[in-house]
Design a protein around this motif. Structure first.
Motif, mmCIF file in Angstrom:
data_model
loop_
_atom_site.group_PDB
_atom_site.id
_atom_site.type_symbol
_atom_site.label_atom_id
_atom_site.label_comp_id
_atom_site.label_asym_id
_atom_site.label_seq_id
_atom_site.Cartn_x
_atom_site.Cartn_y
_atom_site.Cartn_z
ATOM 1 N N UNK A 1 13.206 -3.581 2.367
ATOM 2 C CA UNK A 1 12.981 -4.367 3.377
ATOM 3 C C UNK A 1 12.762 -3.804 4.918
ATOM 4 N N UNK A 2 13.112 -2.387 4.792
ATOM 5 C CA UNK A 2 12.913 -1.658 5.971
ATOM 6 C C UNK A 2 11.329 -1.280 6.376
ATOM 7 N N UNK A 3 10.711 -1.236 5.245
ATOM 8 C CA UNK A 3 8.987 -0.994 5.385
ATOM 9 C C UNK A 3 8.713 -2.134 6.230
ATOM 10 N N UNK A 4 9.082 -3.580 5.636
ATOM 11 C CA UNK A 4 8.796 -4.821 6.330
ATOM 12 C C UNK A 4 9.273 -4.872 7.826
ATOM 13 N N UNK A 5 10.217 -4.320 8.070
ATOM 14 C CA UNK A 5 10.789 -4.300 9.527
ATOM 15 C C UNK A 5 10.037 -3.558 10.266
ATOM 16 N N UNK B 1 4.168 4.769 -0.352
ATOM 17 C CA UNK B 1 5.378 5.047 0.651
ATOM 18 C C UNK B 1 6.526 5.200 -0.329
ATOM 19 N N UNK B 2 7.273 6.462 -0.303
ATOM 20 C CA UNK B 2 8.340 6.817 -1.185
ATOM 21 C C UNK B 2 9.805 6.277 -0.759
ATOM 22 N N UNK B 3 10.531 6.555 -1.430
ATOM 23 C CA UNK B 3 11.962 6.168 -1.202
ATOM 24 C C UNK B 3 12.619 7.273 -0.126
ATOM 25 N N UNK B 4 11.818 8.391 0.227
ATOM 26 C CA UNK B 4 12.183 9.429 1.327
ATOM 27 C C UNK B 4 11.715 9.238 2.647
ATOM 28 N N UNK B 5 10.767 8.300 2.726
ATOM 29 C CA UNK B 5 9.911 8.148 4.364
ATOM 30 C C UNK B 5 11.115 7.595 5.089
ATOM 31 N N UNK B 6 12.029 6.789 5.053
ATOM 32 C CA UNK B 6 12.959 6.114 5.810
ATOM 33 C C UNK B 6 13.665 7.445 6.778
ATOM 34 N N UNK B 7 13.957 8.546 6.124
ATOM 35 C CA UNK B 7 14.564 9.558 6.621
ATOM 36 C C UNK B 7 13.843 10.267 8.065
ATOM 37 N N UNK B 8 12.447 10.216 7.846
ATOM 38 C CA UNK B 8 11.600 11.015 8.637
ATOM 39 C C UNK B 8 11.451 9.575 9.882
ATOM 40 N N UNK B 9 11.265 8.594 9.320
ATOM 41 C CA UNK B 9 10.927 7.581 10.349
ATOM 42 C C UNK B 9 12.311 7.336 11.408
ATOM 43 N N UNK B 10 13.365 7.286 10.714
ATOM 44 C CA UNK B 10 14.825 7.256 11.778
ATOM 45 C C UNK B 10 14.770 8.544 12.423
ATOM 46 N N UNK B 11 13.893 9.740 12.327
ATOM 47 C CA UNK B 11 14.012 10.667 13.127
ATOM 48 C C UNK B 11 12.881 10.791 14.215
ATOM 49 N N UNK B 12 12.200 9.757 14.133
ATOM 50 C CA UNK B 12 11.254 9.449 15.150
ATOM 51 C C UNK B 12 9.718 9.231 14.600
ATOM 52 N N UNK C 1 -0.829 -7.487 4.021
ATOM 53 C CA UNK C 1 -0.053 -7.822 2.741
ATOM 54 C C UNK C 1 0.706 -6.482 2.145
ATOM 55 N N UNK C 2 1.754 -6.700 2.115
ATOM 56 C CA UNK C 2 2.629 -5.741 1.194
ATOM 57 C C UNK C 2 2.914 -6.172 -0.069
ATOM 58 N N UNK D 1 -7.238 -13.356 4.122
ATOM 59 C CA UNK D 1 -8.260 -12.304 4.864
ATOM 60 C C UNK D 1 -7.665 -11.020 5.468
ATOM 61 N N UNK D 2 -6.648 -10.651 4.677
ATOM 62 C CA UNK D 2 -5.816 -9.410 5.247
ATOM 63 C C UNK D 2 -6.680 -8.111 5.641
ATOM 64 N N UNK D 3 -6.053 -7.488 6.555
ATOM 65 C CA UNK D 3 -6.899 -6.415 7.140
ATOM 66 C C UNK D 3 -6.267 -4.968 6.116
ATOM 67 N N UNK D 4 -5.059 -5.056 5.422
ATOM 68 C CA UNK D 4 -4.670 -4.174 4.837
ATOM 69 C C UNK D 4 -3.697 -4.598 3.581
ATOM 70 N N UNK D 5 -3.752 -3.964 2.393
ATOM 71 C CA UNK D 5 -2.952 -4.236 1.398
ATOM 72 C C UNK D 5 -2.417 -2.935 0.836
ATOM 73 N N UNK D 6 -1.161 -2.926 0.707
ATOM 74 C CA UNK D 6 -0.359 -1.851 0.133
ATOM 75 C C UNK D 6 0.443 -2.224 -0.877
ATOM 76 N N UNK D 7 0.592 -1.398 -1.845
ATOM 77 C CA UNK D 7 1.543 -1.721 -2.992
ATOM 78 C C UNK D 7 2.694 -0.389 -2.754
ATOM 79 N N UNK D 8 3.833 -0.919 -2.907
ATOM 80 C CA UNK D 8 5.031 0.101 -3.336
ATOM 81 C C UNK D 8 5.304 0.315 -4.612
ATOM 82 N N UNK D 9 4.676 -0.114 -5.710
ATOM 83 C CA UNK D 9 4.897 0.287 -7.098
ATOM 84 C C UNK D 9 3.874 0.968 -7.943
ATOM 85 N N UNK D 10 4.509 1.943 -8.461
ATOM 86 C CA UNK D 10 3.469 3.084 -9.165
ATOM 87 C C UNK D 10 2.639 2.376 -10.312
#
Length: 360
Positions: free
Chosen positions: A17-21, A294-305, A9-10, A77-86
């Motif tokens: 949307x990139x996080x879901x992808x 997960x912050x708004x900066x994570x995509x930059x390191x994900x796209x780098x590998x 669950x997200x 019955x999820x295995x993971x629950x994470x939220x992106x809202x402070x």
């Protein structure tokens, strides 16, 4: 493994949307036929219809929020629950015992201890907690303590003013000493008032501006053994937009590792948190903000590998993966861009809110 064995669950993904992808890709890479359940309070948000299934939750402030969340958990019955809202994270980890209850049911809920969750939400408290574990951070006072700040730091240079309990740089101003009082009063006018907030000036913090360049740093700890640091990822910020990194270049993480180890251990970290850090010309790192998600900066390191979603799923399902999930290339520049997707059809329109565009 059957599909029903691997739901996650997200919550409050909003525009991410990139996080879901990337979680979907991680499921496929690991051979898991999992479902991604999106929990949102707005059925027309960009993320609401982007997962495999969606369930509406009331806002976290609604008295029925906990019951509806538990109903979702009973259903999937999820295995993971994470939220992106402070603010939702504060409600889950501090204001209620919901996060603890989910973990007792065998659900992984990444985050920090309740004390550090409070510190991440309260920038004054966070500065004191960082000082206690010997991590550099700017001198921090409330808007009512300007004289004390100027006595400690002097009146030269610039000062940063922002909301004490804010998010995404709310109430931010960078000013010289002669405009400091004016900036504090202006920031206080727009503060998000809390029920126990007596004085608006106490809801604003002031710091001397830290020299050097600003970096975003993600630190990751085991979901199984809290506080055990397993990854550090860094990027230098090149451009900001609406309080979020808009362009960045990936860099080596070594200058930030010492602070990362101390914070992960003290915060009893599980999973990923995002930090804003200044690095000066002599290599001194000063932490100015922490977001336990997960912050708004994570995509930059994900796209780098880097691949934190794959690491999360390997831990959750007890799968062995090699260390390549934390490998990323340095010197990769990436920039965000905007997309638009249809999120509902057949909605009623209010003609009074329409604007016409005339073509001459």
């Amino acid at each position: 493994m059957r599909a029903e064995d691997a739901p996650i669950v997200i919550g409050s993904a909003g525009r991410r949307l990139y996080l879901i992808d990337w979680f979907r890709t991680a499921l496929e890479t690991l051979g898991l036929n999992g479902r991604i359940i999106i929990a949102e309070n707005d059925p027309t948000s960009a993320a609401a219809s982007y997962g495999d299934e969606m369930r509406l939750l009331p806002p976290y402030t609604d008295p029925s929020y906990a019951d509806e969340l538990l109903r979702l958990v009973d259903e999937f019955e999820p295995k993971l629950f994470l939220s992106a809202n402070d603010y939702e994270l504060m409600h889950l980890h501090v204001d209620t015992n919901i996060a603890t209850g989910l973990r007792e049911r065998g659900i992984f809920v990444p985050g920090v201890s309740p004390a550090w969750q409070k510190g991440c939400a309260d920038k004054l408290r966070m500065a004191r907690m960082l000082e206690e574990i010997d991590v550099n951070t700017p001198t921090t006072v409330t808007g009512n303590e300007l004289d004390r700040l100027l006595d400690l730091t002097g009146s030269s240079g610039e000062f940063v003013v922002k909301h004490r309990f804010g998010s995404r740089s709310s109430g931010l101003a960078v000013v010289t000493a002669n405009r400091l009082e004016e900036a504090v009063i202006s920031s206080a006018r727009s503060v998000r008032r809390r029920a126990d907030g007596a004085d608006a000036l106490d809801e604003v913090i002031v710091q001397p501006r830290v020299p050097g360049s600003e970096y975003g740093v993600d630190i990751v700890a085991s979901l199984v053994d809290g506080g055990g640091l397993t990854g550090v990822f860094a990027r230098r910020k090149l451009r900001m937009r609406a309080g979020e990194t808009d362009k960045a270049v990936t860099v080596a993480p070594e200058p930030f590792t010492e602070a990362a180890v101390k914070i992960a251990r003290a915060a009893e970290l599980s999973g990923l948190i995002d930090m804003d850090i200044f690095l000066d010309d002599v290599g001194m790192a000063s932490v100015i903000d922490i977001n336990p998600r997960f912050g708004g900066g994570y995509p930059f390191v994900h796209l780098a590998g880097a691949d934190v979603p794959r690491y999360y799923l390997s831990q959750i399902f007890g799968l062995t993966i090699d260390s390549t999930w934390r490998d990323y290339e340095y010197g990769v520049v990436a920039a965000k861009y905007q997309e638009t997707r249809v999120t509902a059809r057949g909605q009623q329109s209010d003609d009074s809110t329409r604007s016409a565009v005339e073509v001459a």
